[in-house]
Design a protein around this motif. Structure first.
Motif, PDB file in Angstrom:
ATOM      1  N   GLU A 287       0.835  -1.215   0.000  1.00 33.07           N
ATOM      2  CA  GLU A 287       0.000   0.000   0.000  1.00 33.07           C
ATOM      3  C   GLU A 287       0.862   1.256   0.000  1.00 33.07           C
ATOM      4  O   GLU A 287       0.603   2.213  -0.749  1.00 33.07           O
ATOM      5  N   ILE A 288       1.906   1.277   0.834  1.00 27.07           N
ATOM      6  CA  ILE A 288       2.737   2.479   0.971  1.00 27.07           C
ATOM      7  C   ILE A 288       3.573   2.708  -0.274  1.00 27.07           C
ATOM      8  O   ILE A 288       3.779   3.860  -0.688  1.00 27.07           O
ATOM      9  N   TRP A 289       4.046   1.654  -0.909  1.00 26.22           N
ATOM     10  CA  TRP A 289       4.742   1.832  -2.183  1.00 26.22           C
ATOM     11  C   TRP A 289       3.806   2.483  -3.206  1.00 26.22           C
ATOM     12  O   TRP A 289       4.217   3.338  -3.982  1.00 26.22           O
ATOM     13  N   SER A 290       2.537   2.059  -3.222  1.00 22.33           N
ATOM     14  CA  SER A 290       1.586   2.566  -4.215  1.00 22.33           C
ATOM     15  C   SER A 290       1.284   4.050  -4.003  1.00 22.33           C
ATOM     16  O   SER A 290       1.059   4.787  -4.968  1.00 22.33           O
ATOM     17  N   THR A 291       1.272   4.497  -2.738  1.00 19.33           N
ATOM     18  CA  THR A 291       0.899   5.889  -2.456  1.00 19.33           C
ATOM     19  C   THR A 291       2.094   6.819  -2.343  1.00 19.33           C
ATOM     20  O   THR A 291       2.028   7.974  -2.757  1.00 19.33           O
ATOM     21  N   THR A 292       3.211   6.319  -1.795  1.00 18.53           N
ATOM     22  CA  THR A 292       4.367   7.179  -1.518  1.00 18.53           C
ATOM     23  C   THR A 292       5.454   7.071  -2.582  1.00 18.53           C
ATOM     24  O   THR A 292       6.128   8.063  -2.877  1.00 18.53           O
ATOM     25  N   TYR A 293       5.635   5.904  -3.144  1.00 20.50           N
ATOM     26  CA  TYR A 293       6.773   5.678  -4.040  1.00 20.50           C
ATOM     27  C   TYR A 293       6.389   5.626  -5.519  1.00 20.50           C
ATOM     28  O   TYR A 293       7.241   5.343  -6.356  1.00 20.50           O
ATOM     29  N   ARG A 294       5.133   5.906  -5.822  1.00 23.10           N
ATOM     30  CA  ARG A 294       4.730   5.991  -7.235  1.00 23.10           C
ATOM     31  C   ARG A 294       5.460   7.167  -7.878  1.00 23.10           C
ATOM     32  O   ARG A 294       5.429   8.287  -7.384  1.00 23.10           O
ATOM     33  N   GLY A 295       6.167   6.934  -8.953  1.00 24.88           N
ATOM     34  CA  GLY A 295       6.982   7.956  -9.594  1.00 24.88           C
ATOM     35  C   GLY A 295       8.431   7.901  -9.160  1.00 24.88           C
ATOM     36  O   GLY A 295       9.288   8.558  -9.766  1.00 24.88           O
ATOM     37  N   ILE A 296       8.725   7.140  -8.080  1.00 30.27           N
ATOM     38  CA  ILE A 296      10.103   6.944  -7.627  1.00 30.27           C
ATOM     39  C   ILE A 296      10.561   5.537  -7.977  1.00 30.27           C
ATOM     40  O   ILE A 296      11.597   5.342  -8.608  1.00 30.27           O
ATOM     41  N   TYR A 297       9.764   4.546  -7.574  1.00 27.49           N
ATOM     42  CA  TYR A 297      10.017   3.159  -7.979  1.00 27.49           C
ATOM     43  C   TYR A 297       9.355   2.915  -9.341  1.00 27.49           C
ATOM     44  O   TYR A 297       8.352   3.558  -9.673  1.00 27.49           O
ATOM     45  N   PRO A 298       9.868   1.983 -10.136  1.00 29.45           N
ATOM     46  CA  PRO A 298       9.233   1.664 -11.429  1.00 29.45           C
ATOM     47  C   PRO A 298       7.795   1.185 -11.229  1.00 29.45           C
ATOM     48  O   PRO A 298       7.486   0.489 -10.244  1.00 29.45           O
ATOM     49  N   ASP A 299       6.915   1.538 -12.148  1.00 29.69           N
ATOM     50  CA  ASP A 299       5.511   1.156 -12.027  1.00 29.69           C
ATOM     51  C   ASP A 299       5.347  -0.350 -11.939  1.00 29.69           C
ATOM     52  O   ASP A 299       4.507  -0.851 -11.169  1.00 29.69           O
ATOM     53  N   ASP A 300       6.113  -1.115 -12.756  1.00 29.58           N
ATOM     54  CA  ASP A 300       5.924  -2.567 -12.734  1.00 29.58           C
ATOM     55  C   ASP A 300       6.369  -3.171 -11.404  1.00 29.58           C
ATOM     56  O   ASP A 300       5.841  -4.191 -10.960  1.00 29.58           O
ATOM     57  N   MET A 301       7.322  -2.540 -10.734  1.00 29.87           N
ATOM     58  CA  MET A 301       7.771  -3.018  -9.429  1.00 29.87           C
ATOM     59  C   MET A 301       6.644  -2.863  -8.395  1.00 29.87           C
ATOM     60  O   MET A 301       6.513  -3.683  -7.474  1.00 29.87           O
ATOM     61  N   ILE A 302       5.826  -1.820  -8.568  1.00 31.56           N
ATOM     62  CA  ILE A 302       4.704  -1.585  -7.666  1.00 31.56           C
ATOM     63  C   ILE A 302       3.487  -2.400  -8.094  1.00 31.56           C
ATOM     64  O   ILE A 302       2.845  -3.070  -7.274  1.00 31.56           O
ATOM     65  N   ASP A 303       3.174  -2.348  -9.373  1.00 29.54           N
ATOM     66  CA  ASP A 303       1.954  -3.005  -9.866  1.00 29.54           C
ATOM     67  C   ASP A 303       2.070  -4.521  -9.850  1.00 29.54           C
ATOM     68  O   ASP A 303       1.052  -5.225  -9.766  1.00 29.54           O
ATOM     69  N   GLN A 304       3.288  -5.052  -9.953  1.00 32.76           N
ATOM     70  CA  GLN A 304       3.493  -6.502  -9.943  1.00 32.76           C
ATOM     71  C   GLN A 304       4.146  -6.943  -8.628  1.00 32.76           C
ATOM     72  O   GLN A 304       5.002  -7.820  -8.593  1.00 32.76           O
ATOM     73  N   PHE A 305       3.737  -6.299  -7.561  1.00 35.12           N
ATOM     74  CA  PHE A 305       4.256  -6.581  -6.223  1.00 35.12           C
ATOM     75  C   PHE A 305       4.104  -8.065  -5.903  1.00 35.12           C
ATOM     76  O   PHE A 305       2.998  -8.619  -5.971  1.00 35.12           O
ATOM     77  N   ASP A 306       5.213  -8.707  -5.539  1.00 34.59           N
ATOM     78  CA  ASP A 306       5.199 -10.142  -5.227  1.00 34.59           C
ATOM     79  C   ASP A 306       4.863 -10.311  -3.747  1.00 34.59           C
ATOM     80  O   ASP A 306       5.746 -10.341  -2.887  1.00 34.59           O
TER      81      ASP A 306
END
Length: 449
Positions: free
Chosen positions: A26-45
């Protein structure tokens, strides 16, 4: 388990691994969007992260804590508690940020490391996460390493070092170099509560901070330290011949730092008159001054010249000449450091404009002219000549002579007529830059009580 206000820091159990992984997603999706690659967030393992967190929870090399509010998980902390001590994660859900919970969490982290006998720890931060970078600076972090050359920018990092201190480590000493405090000062930028109204531009930074460190003959720059961590920075103008002090900068979020600063003044400057100009929201400085029975002036609204109004009437306004010295001095305010005599003696700093009506001096304006942003220090019109436009004419003449330089003014927040006067010639109210002035006489005795 430690409770601070409504937030509980609970040691995580193995069954909490799934909760922590879900928080990270959840926090990657809200805080790190635009910092981490989208696929790293959207394809969270999710499964892989859950397994990794479970391993850390079980390992004696780690300490993992859930932050709970009313039995609801709102964030987590992961610490590497073996040598070298390291803060791996301090994650807080977006809706719980900017409430002071992060600072409480960081205080808790220090408590954990202190209990373990750790003296320092580090933390790596992604440099594009500007809020996190500013947060770690505010918490006393010192940059000790940078890794900025990765092909994938999200892998770049800045390493901060933090000290874990005991109360007995509190010391105060003279700041010898700007290198000691520059990161600390940056950590207060934009802080609505503890930023300093005397550090709002580069000219103030040079005059009120750099000059104080580099020219100790008429200044005093004090650092309050817990161990090796700077927790308070205070600079003063010191006029020994006049037994006068003026606090130019006061930066700290720790009551102990203010108390130590006052004890230093009581030891070294007994009997001095001292003025403190500070942020009205800085309740720590205000409390310590109230305890010492200081006298407070009304809160001041900062007004900044935006677009000066042109073609203003300046008739009847003249630059000071010696023939008007007696009436100028007789009407000048005396309950101020810059008395009429001192203003006239500081001709390299001030211009004095006089309002003349039928040969009589009916008002004056003391205004600086040697800075990039000048300031009207004192504007006065005799009561029987008010509401006749003399105040506006005096300001208009000062603006005309100011040329292309900037100008600001401090006006009592409740002085509606004065605020409107400045607005009528092109000033606007500055947000979050108000100040309060307090007057205190350092007690004789110098026992530092």
């Amino acid at each position: 388990m430690v409770m601070q206000s409504t937030v509980v820091f609970r040691r995580a159990q193995e069954e909490d691994a799934a909760v922590i992984a879900k928080l990270r997603q959840e926090i990657w999706s809200t805080t790190y969007r635009g910092i981490y690659p989208d696929d790293m967030i959207d394809q969270f393992d999710y499964a892989w992260h859950t397994q990794k967190d479970a391993q850390r929870i079980k390992s004696p090399a780690y300490a993992v804590y859930l932050m709970m509010q009313e039995d609801h998980p709102i964030g987590y902390i992961t610490l590497h508690i073996s040598v070298p001590a390291h803060l791996l994660s301090l994650y807080l859900r977006q809706e719980y940020q900017h409430r002071g919970i992060g600072r409480r969490a960081f205080a808790f982290i220090r408590e954990v490391f202190q209990t373990l006998g750790v003296s320092t720890f580090t933390c790596a931060c992604q440099p594009d996460n500007e809020r996190a970078m500013a947060f770690y600076r505010r918490c006393g972090g010192r940059v000790v390493g940078e890794d900025l050359s990765n092909e994938e920018s999200w892998q770049n990092s800045v390493t901060f070092q933090f000290y874990v201190m005991r109360e007995t480590d509190l010391v105060i000493r003279i700041i010898q170099s700007m290198d000691e405090c520059i990161e600390f000062v940056r950590g207060f930028h934009g802080d609505a509560q503890f930023s300093d109204p005397m550090l709002t531009n580069e000219e103030q930074f040079q005059t009120n901070l750099v000059k104080c460190v580099e020219h100790p003959d008429r200044h005093c720059a004090l650092g309050v330290y817990l161990g090796e961590q700077l927790i308070g920075l205070f600079t003063f103008l010191v006029l020994t011949e006049e037994r006068y002090l003026e606090m130019l900068v006061g930066l700290s979020r720790d009551r102990r730092a203010y108390a130590e600063m006052f004890r230093y003044l009581e030891r070294h400057y007994p009997g001095y008159s001292a003025d403190f100009v500070f942020n009205p929201k800085n309740y720590l400085c205000k409390q310590l001054l109230e305890e010492r029975h200081a006298e407070f002036e009304p809160e001041q609204q900062k007004m900044v010249l935006d677009v000066p109004v042109t073609d203003l009437d300046t008739s009847g306004v003249e630059l000071f000449t010696p023939e008007y010295q007696e009436p100028y001095l007789s009407m000048h305010h005396q309950e101020t450091y810059w008395t009429g005599e001192k203003v006239l003696a500081a001709a390299d700093r001030f211009r004095v404009f006089l309002a003349i009506h039928e040969g009589k001096v009916v008002g004056y304006l003391d205004v600086t002219y040697c800075f990039e942003q000048n300031e009207p220090y004192d504007l006065f019109v005799l009561e029987e000549y008010r509401r006749m436009g003399f105040g506006r004419k005096l300001l208009a003449q000062a603006l005309k002579c100011n040329g292309l330089k900037g100008m600001m003014a401090m006006v009592d927040v409740e002085a509606v007529a004065a605020i409107r006067l400045f607005e009528s010639v092109g000033f606007q109210r500055a947000k979050h830059e108000n100040n309060v002035t307090a007057h205190w006489t350092v007690p004789e005795g110098g026992n530092g009580a």
